[in-house]
Write a protein that holds these residues in place. Structure first.
Motif, PDB file in Angstrom:
ATOM      1  N   ALA A 127       0.829  -1.213   0.000  1.00 57.33           N
ATOM      2  CA  ALA A 127       0.000   0.000   0.000  1.00 57.33           C
ATOM      3  C   ALA A 127       0.863   1.263   0.000  1.00 57.33           C
ATOM      4  CB  ALA A 127      -0.932  -0.012   1.216  1.00 57.33           C
ATOM      5  N   ILE A 128       1.882   1.289   0.876  1.00 59.22           N
ATOM      6  CA  ILE A 128       2.753   2.469   0.977  1.00 59.22           C
ATOM      7  C   ILE A 128       3.592   2.621  -0.293  1.00 59.22           C
ATOM      8  CG2 ILE A 128       4.756   3.432   2.188  1.00 59.22           C
ATOM      9  CD1 ILE A 128       3.626   2.241   4.775  1.00 59.22           C
ATOM     10  N   THR A 129       4.200   1.510  -0.734  1.00 62.58           N
ATOM     11  CA  THR A 129       5.110   1.570  -1.883  1.00 62.58           C
ATOM     12  C   THR A 129       4.398   2.038  -3.148  1.00 62.58           C
ATOM     13  OG1 THR A 129       6.380  -0.267  -0.930  1.00 62.58           O
ATOM     14  CG2 THR A 129       6.780   0.257  -3.247  1.00 62.58           C
ATOM     15  N   THR A 130       3.258   1.413  -3.461  1.00 61.05           N
ATOM     16  CA  THR A 130       2.555   1.772  -4.697  1.00 61.05           C
ATOM     17  C   THR A 130       2.018   3.190  -4.644  1.00 61.05           C
ATOM     18  OG1 THR A 130       0.564   0.682  -3.820  1.00 61.05           O
ATOM     19  CG2 THR A 130       1.931  -0.583  -5.326  1.00 61.05           C
ATOM     20  N   LYS A 131       1.562   3.632  -3.465  1.00 61.22           N
ATOM     21  CA  LYS A 131       1.033   5.000  -3.351  1.00 61.22           C
ATOM     22  C   LYS A 131       2.126   6.029  -3.627  1.00 61.22           C
ATOM     23  CE  LYS A 131      -1.437   8.265  -0.413  1.00 61.22           C
ATOM     24  NZ  LYS A 131      -2.120   8.831  -1.581  1.00 61.22           N
ATOM     25  N   ASN A 136       4.369  10.229  -6.882  1.00 68.25           N
ATOM     26  CA  ASN A 136       5.586  10.879  -7.381  1.00 68.25           C
ATOM     27  C   ASN A 136       5.816  10.666  -8.879  1.00 68.25           C
ATOM     28  OD1 ASN A 136       6.029  11.740  -4.792  1.00 68.25           O
ATOM     29  ND2 ASN A 136       7.565  10.207  -4.305  1.00 68.25           N
ATOM     30  N   HIS A 137       4.794  10.138  -9.565  1.00 68.51           N
ATOM     31  CA  HIS A 137       4.840   9.972 -11.029  1.00 68.51           C
ATOM     32  C   HIS A 137       6.048   9.137 -11.476  1.00 68.51           C
ATOM     33  CE1 HIS A 137       1.733  13.042 -10.987  1.00 68.51           C
ATOM     34  NE2 HIS A 137       2.546  13.847 -10.336  1.00 68.51           N
ATOM     35  N   ARG A 138       6.232   7.998 -10.796  1.00 70.53           N
ATOM     36  CA  ARG A 138       7.372   7.129 -11.109  1.00 70.53           C
ATOM     37  C   ARG A 138       6.941   5.826 -11.788  1.00 70.53           C
ATOM     38  NH1 ARG A 138      10.319   6.830  -5.422  1.00 70.53           N
ATOM     39  NH2 ARG A 138      11.349   5.097  -6.464  1.00 70.53           N
ATOM     40  N   ILE A 139       5.679   5.766 -12.248  1.00 73.24           N
ATOM     41  CA  ILE A 139       5.157   4.542 -12.852  1.00 73.24           C
ATOM     42  C   ILE A 139       5.988   4.110 -14.062  1.00 73.24           C
ATOM     43  CG2 ILE A 139       3.222   3.659 -14.240  1.00 73.24           C
ATOM     44  CD1 ILE A 139       2.583   3.405 -11.388  1.00 73.24           C
ATOM     45  N   ALA A 140       6.415   5.077 -14.881  1.00 75.15           N
ATOM     46  CA  ALA A 140       7.138   4.754 -16.115  1.00 75.15           C
ATOM     47  C   ALA A 140       8.631   4.546 -15.909  1.00 75.15           C
ATOM     48  CB  ALA A 140       6.917   5.867 -17.146  1.00 75.15           C
ATOM     49  N   ASN A 141       9.131   4.723 -14.688  1.00 75.94           N
ATOM     50  CA  ASN A 141      10.562   4.574 -14.423  1.00 75.94           C
ATOM     51  C   ASN A 141      11.016   3.125 -14.617  1.00 75.94           C
ATOM     52  OD1 ASN A 141      10.296   7.230 -13.709  1.00 75.94           O
ATOM     53  ND2 ASN A 141      11.307   7.036 -11.735  1.00 75.94           N
ATOM     54  N   LEU A 148       7.330  -3.433  -8.434  1.00 73.74           N
ATOM     55  CA  LEU A 148       5.975  -3.993  -8.435  1.00 73.74           C
ATOM     56  C   LEU A 148       6.018  -5.520  -8.558  1.00 73.74           C
ATOM     57  CD1 LEU A 148       4.061  -1.394 -10.641  1.00 73.74           C
ATOM     58  CD2 LEU A 148       4.195  -1.523  -8.145  1.00 73.74           C
ATOM     59  N   GLY A 149       6.980  -6.044  -9.316  1.00 74.68           N
ATOM     60  CA  GLY A 149       7.135  -7.491  -9.416  1.00 74.68           C
ATOM     61  C   GLY A 149       7.493  -8.110  -8.076  1.00 74.68           C
ATOM     62  N   LEU A 150       8.373  -7.435  -7.333  1.00 73.69           N
ATOM     63  CA  LEU A 150       8.755  -7.915  -6.005  1.00 73.69           C
ATOM     64  C   LEU A 150       7.571  -7.848  -5.042  1.00 73.69           C
ATOM     65  CD1 LEU A 150      11.137  -8.992  -4.351  1.00 73.69           C
ATOM     66  CD2 LEU A 150      11.697  -6.635  -3.743  1.00 73.69           C
ATOM     67  N   MET A 151       6.745  -6.786  -5.167  1.00 71.07           N
ATOM     68  CA  MET A 151       5.536  -6.684  -4.340  1.00 71.07           C
ATOM     69  C   MET A 151       4.594  -7.860  -4.620  1.00 71.07           C
ATOM     70  SD  MET A 151       5.936  -3.912  -2.500  1.00 71.07           S
ATOM     71  CE  MET A 151       7.696  -4.298  -2.543  1.00 71.07           C
ATOM     72  N   VAL A 152       4.494  -8.232  -5.903  1.00 70.46           N
ATOM     73  CA  VAL A 152       3.655  -9.369  -6.286  1.00 70.46           C
ATOM     74  C   VAL A 152       4.186 -10.657  -5.645  1.00 70.46           C
ATOM     75  CG1 VAL A 152       2.956 -10.849  -8.227  1.00 70.46           C
ATOM     76  CG2 VAL A 152       2.859  -8.364  -8.455  1.00 70.46           C
ATOM     77  N   PHE A 153       5.503 -10.862  -5.725  1.00 74.15           N
ATOM     78  CA  PHE A 153       6.127 -12.052  -5.134  1.00 74.15           C
ATOM     79  C   PHE A 153       5.828 -12.105  -3.630  1.00 74.15           C
ATOM     80  CE2 PHE A 153       9.432 -14.649  -3.285  1.00 74.15           C
ATOM     81  CZ  PHE A 153       9.666 -15.642  -4.228  1.00 74.15           C
ATOM     82  N   GLU A 154       6.000 -10.969  -2.955  1.00 72.48           N
ATOM     83  CA  GLU A 154       5.732 -10.914  -1.512  1.00 72.48           C
ATOM     84  C   GLU A 154       4.256 -11.119  -1.214  1.00 72.48           C
ATOM     85  OE1 GLU A 154       9.378  -7.955  -0.058  1.00 72.48           O
ATOM     86  OE2 GLU A 154       7.322  -7.204  -0.091  1.00 72.48           O
ATOM     87  N   ASP A 155       3.393 -10.570  -2.070  1.00 66.54           N
ATOM     88  CA  ASP A 155       1.955 -10.725  -1.858  1.00 66.54           C
ATOM     89  C   ASP A 155       1.523 -12.191  -1.943  1.00 66.54           C
ATOM     90  OD1 ASP A 155       1.732  -8.022  -1.559  1.00 66.54           O
ATOM     91  OD2 ASP A 155       0.867  -7.633  -3.535  1.00 66.54           O
ATOM     92  N   ILE A 156       2.269 -12.987  -2.717  1.00 63.69           N
ATOM     93  CA  ILE A 156       1.976 -14.416  -2.815  1.00 63.69           C
ATOM     94  C   ILE A 156       2.609 -15.180  -1.650  1.00 63.69           C
ATOM     95  CG2 ILE A 156       2.332 -16.505  -4.210  1.00 63.69           C
ATOM     96  CD1 ILE A 156       2.296 -14.628  -6.685  1.00 63.69           C
TER      97      ILE A 156
END
Length: 398
Positions: A127-131, A136-141, A148-156
């Motif tokens: 929640a904190i990381t994605t927000k 900060n407009h860093r989606i395209a970085n 986000l891939g690491l967040m997915v891994f952790e979410d699983i």
């Protein structure tokens, strides 16, 4: 004369107003509202924490939070992400679970407390990381895909780890047979959920299309979700695992967005109350032995270094530049919802310990994530582009 008790409705109304102002402060200071919900709980928690009905509502918040995480994963995305990010994910587990687990054992804590501490320290806050990335407009970085891939891994991985901790918290002797039974239950629940998601996805999609516009659909969707979460809890696993898997089943049907709209408002309210009550449960005046104080300080230091190294080394493995790898490391230091949910299974004496840890890591992690590009540029300054000199044709001068 007996003091008149404050009516529940008045308390619940006050709680919602307090959460509104906490969220408003988050917007004002451009910080994730989660931190302010926790602080509001610390400040105002004594007034509200005794209300059992509100605590039950916060448990629904956990269920809805993990359900929404599950909605992000259909089976193909879960498997493809795991294949792509597995090496960084294993690095993450080593630095942030096993190192903390080993530290707690070395300091003399029992096996369950050590595993619990490793679980609390493992996952960054999605929640904190994605927000922060969005704000900060860093989606395209270039580093965002890795984060986000690491967040997915952790979410699983985190719901599985949470289920193990929940199974161990029942007080049974920690034998190989106990661990075997816990993992067998987890495997059975996963197998059932994957089978339902794969073989019944078309029927689930048709059912949702048929009833989505009906008022009674909210009752069915919320009731089915809470029932399945309660079932996994009944099996001795966590309700969060059941909620996550239910989200994955719905996601496989292709109807994630429709379901999100149905339960969006109640999710935000329940999750906010969940973070508030966590803050209310932090007790700064409890017994804090010297061993616990040393463990807390070392755990915070290892957690900061561990996540930073995960991001930096993982970024280099992923093919990022050194500066972008540094940004990745600074962006994932925070901890939040996973750590808080795992604290539910904590022994009473560890609750202040976990509370202070999460609050510290949330604050430190928000700051490092917010200023990740600037911190990276301080370490590896950007090369200044040389201005092109204008070539003047001598013939023109003549």
């Amino acid at each position: 004369m007996h003091e008149q008790a404050i009516p529940f409705l008045m308390l619940f109304g006050f709680l919602n107003l307090a959460l509104f102002f906490a969220g408003l402060l988050g917007r004002l200071f451009r910080f994730p509202a989660i931190l302010f919900y926790i602080i509001a709980g610390i400040v105002l928690g004594k007034l509200i924490h005794a209300e059992e009905a509100i605590e039950i509502f916060s448990e629904i918040g956990i269920v809805l939070l993990f359900f929404y995480l599950g909605l992000e994963f259909n089976l193909s995305r879960a498997f493809s992400t795991a294949k792509k990010i597995w090496s960084v994910g294993l690095l993450d587990l080593f630095f942030n679970f096993f190192l903390v687990f080993g530290l707690m054992l070395l300091l003399g804590f029992d096996l369950f407390t050590s595993i619990l501490a490793g679980g609390v320290a493992y996952a960054s806050s999605s929640a904190i990381t994605t927000k922060i990335i969005v704000d900060n407009h860093r989606i395209a970085n270039p580093e965002t895909e890795l984060i986000l891939g690491l967040m997915v891994f952790e979410d699983i991985a985190a719901p599985i780890l949470l289920a193990v901790i929940a199974g161990m918290s029942t007080g049974n002797d920690l034998t190989p047979l106990t661990f075997g039974i816990i993992f067998l239950k987890i495997a059975a629940v996963f197998a059932f959920s994957i089978a339902v998601a794969y073989y019944f996805k078309d029927r689930i999609a048709q059912f949702i299309d048929k009833f989505i516009d009906e008022d009674i659909f909210t009752l069915f969707s919320l009731g089915g979700l809470i029932f399945f979460a309660g079932f996994t809890q009944y099996l001795g696993l966590s309700e969060a695992l059941g909620a996550f898997l239910m989200g994955m089943i719905v996601s496989e049907s292709g109807k994630s967005h429709e379901i999100e709209k149905v339960m969006f408002t109640i999710r935000d309210l329940a999750v906010a109350i969940f973070f508030f009550l966590f803050g209310a449960g932090i007790q700064f005046g409890g017994e804090f032995t010297q061993k616990m104080l040393i463990a807390l300080v070392l755990m915070i230091v290892i957690s900061i270094i561990g996540k930073f190294l995960t991001g930096f080394l993982g970024g280099l493995i992923y093919g990022l530049s050194k500066r972008k790898a540094l940004e990745t490391g600074f962006s994932i230091i925070n901890r939040g919802e996973f750590s808080i949910v795992m604290s539910k299974f904590s022994p009473v004496y560890m609750i202040p310990f976990i509370g202070i840890y999460v609050l510290s890591m949330s604050f430190i992690g928000i700051l490092t994530a917010q200023f990740a590009p600037k911190l990276s540029n301080l370490i590896i300054p950007k090369k200044k582009k040389k201005k092109k000199r204008k070539v003047i044709d001598e013939a023109v001068i003549d």
